[in-house]
Motif scaffolding. Structure first.
Motif, PDB file in Angstrom:
ATOM      1  N   HIS A 126       0.831  -1.211   0.000  1.00 59.51           N
ATOM      2  CA  HIS A 126       0.000   0.000   0.000  1.00 59.51           C
ATOM      3  C   HIS A 126       0.868   1.266   0.000  1.00 59.51           C
ATOM      4  CE1 HIS A 126      -3.763  -2.082   0.215  1.00 59.51           C
ATOM      5  NE2 HIS A 126      -3.464  -2.691   1.353  1.00 59.51           N
ATOM      6  N   LEU A 127       1.994   1.223   0.708  1.00 59.82           N
ATOM      7  CA  LEU A 127       2.881   2.385   0.731  1.00 59.82           C
ATOM      8  C   LEU A 127       3.479   2.643  -0.652  1.00 59.82           C
ATOM      9  CD1 LEU A 127       4.731   1.830   4.139  1.00 59.82           C
ATOM     10  CD2 LEU A 127       3.229   3.753   3.564  1.00 59.82           C
ATOM     11  N   PHE A 128       3.868   1.573  -1.335  1.00 61.16           N
ATOM     12  CA  PHE A 128       4.405   1.732  -2.687  1.00 61.16           C
ATOM     13  C   PHE A 128       3.364   2.369  -3.616  1.00 61.16           C
ATOM     14  CE2 PHE A 128       7.359  -2.116  -1.936  1.00 61.16           C
ATOM     15  CZ  PHE A 128       8.353  -1.281  -1.454  1.00 61.16           C
ATOM     16  N   THR A 129       2.136   1.879  -3.522  1.00 64.05           N
ATOM     17  CA  THR A 129       1.072   2.430  -4.360  1.00 64.05           C
ATOM     18  C   THR A 129       0.844   3.909  -4.055  1.00 64.05           C
ATOM     19  OG1 THR A 129      -0.015   0.272  -4.447  1.00 64.05           O
ATOM     20  CG2 THR A 129      -1.343   2.190  -5.024  1.00 64.05           C
ATOM     21  N   ALA A 130       0.831   4.243  -2.761  1.00 62.57           N
ATOM     22  CA  ALA A 130       0.615   5.638  -2.357  1.00 62.57           C
ATOM     23  C   ALA A 130       1.768   6.525  -2.824  1.00 62.57           C
ATOM     24  CB  ALA A 130       0.472   5.716  -0.837  1.00 62.57           C
ATOM     25  N   TYR A 131       2.991   6.008  -2.786  1.00 63.38           N
ATOM     26  CA  TYR A 131       4.144   6.801  -3.222  1.00 63.38           C
ATOM     27  C   TYR A 131       4.047   7.112  -4.717  1.00 63.38           C
ATOM     28  CZ  TYR A 131       8.893   8.091  -4.498  1.00 63.38           C
ATOM     29  OH  TYR A 131       9.978   8.752  -5.018  1.00 63.38           O
ATOM     30  N   GLY A 132       3.735   6.104  -5.506  1.00 59.06           N
ATOM     31  CA  GLY A 132       3.598   6.320  -6.947  1.00 59.06           C
ATOM     32  C   GLY A 132       2.543   7.359  -7.270  1.00 59.06           C
ATOM     33  N   GLU A 133       1.420   7.294  -6.575  1.00 58.71           N
ATOM     34  CA  GLU A 133       0.350   8.262  -6.809  1.00 58.71           C
ATOM     35  C   GLU A 133       0.761   9.669  -6.382  1.00 58.71           C
ATOM     36  OE1 GLU A 133      -2.943   6.675  -4.705  1.00 58.71           O
ATOM     37  OE2 GLU A 133      -3.396   5.119  -6.202  1.00 58.71           O
ATOM     38  N   ALA A 134       1.468   9.756  -5.232  1.00 58.15           N
ATOM     39  CA  ALA A 134       1.896  11.076  -4.744  1.00 58.15           C
ATOM     40  C   ALA A 134       2.872  11.724  -5.723  1.00 58.15           C
ATOM     41  CB  ALA A 134       2.534  10.933  -3.361  1.00 58.15           C
ATOM     42  N   LYS A 135       3.824  10.971  -6.242  1.00 58.05           N
ATOM     43  CA  LYS A 135       4.778  11.520  -7.200  1.00 58.05           C
ATOM     44  C   LYS A 135       4.080  11.920  -8.500  1.00 58.05           C
ATOM     45  CE  LYS A 135       8.747  11.756  -7.163  1.00 58.05           C
ATOM     46  NZ  LYS A 135       9.658  12.881  -6.854  1.00 58.05           N
ATOM     47  N   GLU A 136       3.120  11.113  -8.924  1.00 57.60           N
ATOM     48  CA  GLU A 136       2.388  11.427 -10.148  1.00 57.60           C
ATOM     49  C   GLU A 136       1.618  12.731 -10.013  1.00 57.60           C
ATOM     50  OE1 GLU A 136      -1.132   9.454 -12.912  1.00 57.60           O
ATOM     51  OE2 GLU A 136       0.207   8.150 -11.774  1.00 57.60           O
ATOM     52  N   ASN A 137       1.130  13.006  -8.793  1.00 54.18           N
ATOM     53  CA  ASN A 137       0.347  14.217  -8.542  1.00 54.18           C
ATOM     54  C   ASN A 137       1.203  15.382  -8.043  1.00 54.18           C
ATOM     55  OD1 ASN A 137      -2.076  12.911  -9.238  1.00 54.18           O
ATOM     56  ND2 ASN A 137      -2.265  12.058  -7.166  1.00 54.18           N
ATOM     57  N   ASN A 138       2.545  15.239  -8.159  1.00 50.68           N
ATOM     58  CA  ASN A 138       3.490  16.286  -7.754  1.00 50.68           C
ATOM     59  C   ASN A 138       3.377  16.649  -6.278  1.00 50.68           C
ATOM     60  OD1 ASN A 138       4.592  16.633 -10.399  1.00 50.68           O
ATOM     61  ND2 ASN A 138       2.784  17.850 -10.958  1.00 50.68           N
ATOM     62  N   GLN A 139       2.993  15.698  -5.439  1.00 48.74           N
ATOM     63  CA  GLN A 139       2.921  15.905  -3.993  1.00 48.74           C
ATOM     64  C   GLN A 139       4.255  15.462  -3.390  1.00 48.74           C
ATOM     65  OE1 GLN A 139      -0.706  13.459  -3.707  1.00 48.74           O
ATOM     66  NE2 GLN A 139      -1.752  15.264  -2.854  1.00 48.74           N
ATOM     67  N   THR A 140       5.266  16.296  -3.576  1.00 46.28           N
ATOM     68  CA  THR A 140       6.637  15.922  -3.223  1.00 46.28           C
ATOM     69  C   THR A 140       6.813  15.646  -1.747  1.00 46.28           C
ATOM     70  OG1 THR A 140       7.420  17.296  -5.068  1.00 46.28           O
ATOM     71  CG2 THR A 140       9.047  16.626  -3.420  1.00 46.28           C
ATOM     72  N   GLU A 141       6.292  16.534  -0.894  1.00 44.53           N
ATOM     73  CA  GLU A 141       6.462  16.360   0.554  1.00 44.53           C
ATOM     74  C   GLU A 141       5.780  15.080   1.033  1.00 44.53           C
ATOM     75  OE1 GLU A 141       5.258  19.799   2.680  1.00 44.53           O
ATOM     76  OE2 GLU A 141       6.755  21.121   1.737  1.00 44.53           O
ATOM     77  N   LEU A 142       4.585  14.806   0.530  1.00 45.64           N
ATOM     78  CA  LEU A 142       3.882  13.586   0.911  1.00 45.64           C
ATOM     79  C   LEU A 142       4.671  12.359   0.458  1.00 45.64           C
ATOM     80  CD1 LEU A 142       1.454  12.030   1.993  1.00 45.64           C
ATOM     81  CD2 LEU A 142       0.327  12.381  -0.234  1.00 45.64           C
ATOM     82  N   ALA A 143       5.240  12.415  -0.745  1.00 44.50           N
ATOM     83  CA  ALA A 143       6.025  11.294  -1.246  1.00 44.50           C
ATOM     84  C   ALA A 143       7.225  11.022  -0.351  1.00 44.50           C
ATOM     85  CB  ALA A 143       6.482  11.574  -2.677  1.00 44.50           C
ATOM     86  N   GLU A 144       7.870  12.074   0.148  1.00 44.81           N
ATOM     87  CA  GLU A 144       9.025  11.900   1.030  1.00 44.81           C
ATOM     88  C   GLU A 144       8.620  11.274   2.359  1.00 44.81           C
ATOM     89  OE1 GLU A 144      10.781  15.722   1.333  1.00 44.81           O
ATOM     90  OE2 GLU A 144      11.669  15.667  -0.684  1.00 44.81           O
ATOM     91  N   VAL A 145       7.478  11.689   2.879  1.00 45.82           N
ATOM     92  CA  VAL A 145       6.974  11.101   4.126  1.00 45.82           C
ATOM     93  C   VAL A 145       6.686   9.614   3.929  1.00 45.82           C
ATOM     94  CG1 VAL A 145       5.046  11.100   5.760  1.00 45.82           C
ATOM     95  CG2 VAL A 145       6.044  13.276   5.011  1.00 45.82           C
ATOM     96  N   ILE A 146       6.066   9.280   2.817  1.00 47.46           N
ATOM     97  CA  ILE A 146       5.757   7.875   2.526  1.00 47.46           C
ATOM     98  C   ILE A 146       7.040   7.061   2.407  1.00 47.46           C
ATOM     99  CG2 ILE A 146       4.767   6.305   0.818  1.00 47.46           C
ATOM    100  CD1 ILE A 146       2.753   8.540   0.146  1.00 47.46           C
TER     101      ILE A 146
END
Length: 488
Positions: A126-146
């Motif tokens: 689930h974390l991998f899936t969330a990271y891919g989605e965050a990067k795709e949506n340019n949510q850089t800070e969220l991607a780093e937290v994940i």
């Protein structure tokens, strides 16, 4: 036709051990170094090794900030007593394990251990899936937290997703990953020998390309001029050199020299590879001409020869990219540049192009977004990691860890995957529209299947390509290596 039994190569290892390995007595085996002894059961199936290298793969636990998990009985001290500060392989890396905790963990029901492992794997998924989605949506800070959360569940010797997470995750574990890589690099050569011999990826690709070259080359052609995109250790060419020597033909081998930019550091030195290949060729009575030059210099030379009346050379442009034993993947722009020049030159000369591709990037060009691209990369490296587990004894955890660090880990990087995605539309898919696809023969398919026979049934060899010119090695439906061939 090159016989499949020629393919388990001894190259570049001196001292081919044919049937002599079957006569080793216990005193000889006892002299084998620690790393070689860990691999002995596997190597015994592939008698193409000597054991002269005295190497040892160890991790100084007192210097390693996060204890490694599950190194089993291989972790022994100087008097051979099993260490007692080893984490249980069933526990999350988030725990702090004392002797009391470890003893109690051993008493846990197996179902409880399995549930803990499953929970960690599911959480990572689930974390991998969330990271891919965050990067795709340019949510850089969220991607780093994940990614930091991924790091907390990572382990270099845990389950498959935990090991992928260890290489993929953030700076929190990157120093530890780099430390393992540094220690493993001290045993690079023997690890390379073991990796190439135990796992089928490189041998499969090299067999497919070499046999296609021999199939396509006309009987009256001489010499054979091989142009190699990345010669590395030269491990692909000894069987083909032997086959050409039997036909009393000559071989010219040109290694393309690339600049450092976009190519990365190679552990191989061209002069060493040249000496070994030329020595091997001479032992079979073949005078090999081996040189290194830039791709533009080669193109100018071949054009000049054409203008002066042509040449009897038959050209074989060979490109291997992204195969696991090759370590860090090369820049796809260089690959496309090499193939474009090959296509241009073969419009005016006779020959073949062989492309062995083990990089997941090429098959992910049509992804709708980074999330799908990221999932595709994960699936690819998960398939490689699981296939490695099936081919090496389970108790050889430390040996497998060293090989994963050296050959798989460098290509698992979240930042690098995102850069690949940004560049993926800039590198067009190679199309040899003016050339004929060299159809895979029944004999080549049969021999390729024999290479993986007796292994885990999850391996599959299949034919693909628009004209049946592609031979692929797959694991549980995931293509690991594809070799495509075209001729003019």
């Amino acid at each position: 036709m090159m016989q499949s039994e020629n393919l388990p190569l001894s190259w570049p290892f001196d001292g081919l051990m044919d049937s002599s390995i079957n006569h080793l007595d216990s005193s000889e085996i006892s002299s084998v170094s620690d790393f070689d002894r860990m691999l002995f059961d596997e190597i015994f199936r592939h008698p193409a090794y000597d054991f002269d290298d005295q190497v040892q793969v160890t991790v100084p636990w007192e210097e390693f900030s996060v204890p490694l998990v599950g190194l089993d009985s291989m972790l022994t001290d100087a008097v051979g007593e099993e260490r007692q500060d080893v984490w249980s392989p069933c526990l999350s890396s988030e725990a702090s394990i004392s002797m009391t905790t470890e003893q109690s963990s051993l008493a846990m029901p197996y179902l409880g251990e399995a549930m803990m492992e499953t929970d960690n794997q599911l959480a990572l998924f689930h974390l991998f899936t969330a990271y891919g989605e965050a990067k795709e949506n340019n949510q850089t800070e969220l991607a780093e937290v994940i990614l930091r959360s991924v790091s907390e569940k990572a382990s270099p010797v845990g389950e498959t997703l935990e090991r992928i997470a260890f290489n993929l995750s953030s700076q929190d574990v990157r120093n530890q990953r780099d430390y393992l890589l540094q220690k493993s690099s001290g045993n690079f050569e023997v690890a390379f020998k073991a990796f190439y011999q135990i796992f089928p990826y490189g041998r499969f690709a090299h067999f497919a390309a070499n046999s296609a070259i021999l199939d396509a080359m006309p009987n009256n052609s001489d010499p054979l001029h091989i142009v190699d995109f990345d010669i590395g250790s030269g491990i692909q060419w000894p069987p083909l050199i032997e086959a050409m020597a039997m036909q009393h033909k000559t071989v010219r081998l040109t290694s393309i020299r690339w600049g450092e930019e976009g190519y990365g550091h190679s552990p191989w030195r061209f002069n060493d590879t040249k000496l070994q290949l030329c020595h091997h060729a001479r032992s079979f009575g073949l005078n090999l001409k081996l040189e290194e030059m830039g791709i533009e210099d080669l193109a100018n030379e071949l054009d000049g020869m054409k203008k002066r009346g042509g040449s009897r050379e038959w050209l074989a442009f060979n490109c291997m990219v992204g195969l696991p034993h090759m370590g860090e993947n090369k820049n796809r722009k260089l690959v496309n540049s090499f193939l474009a020049v090959a296509k241009q030159l073969l419009a005016r000369n006779r020959g073949i192009i062989t492309l062995g591709d083990g990089d997941a990037c090429e098959k992910l060009k049509d992804c709708s977004g980074f999330g799908a691209f990221f999932d595709g990369q994960l699936s690819h490296y998960r398939a490689i990691t699981e296939s490695m587990e099936s081919d090496i004894a389970k108790h050889l955890v430390q040996a497998r860890m060293a090989m994963e660090c050296l050959f798989i880990g460098p290509n698992i990087c979240a930042q690098a995957w995102f850069q690949k995605w940004e560049q993926v539309n800039e590198t067009r898919r190679f199309e040899a529209t003016t050339m004929e696809g060299l159809k895979v023969s029944r004999e080549r398919l049969t021999e390729a299947k024999e290479m993986v026979s007796g292994r885990e049934n999850s391996y599959e060899v299949r034919i693909g390509g628009n004209s049946g010119n592609e031979l692929a090695l797959a694991w549980r439906g995931n293509a690991l290596v594809k070799v495509s061939c075209w001729r003019n």
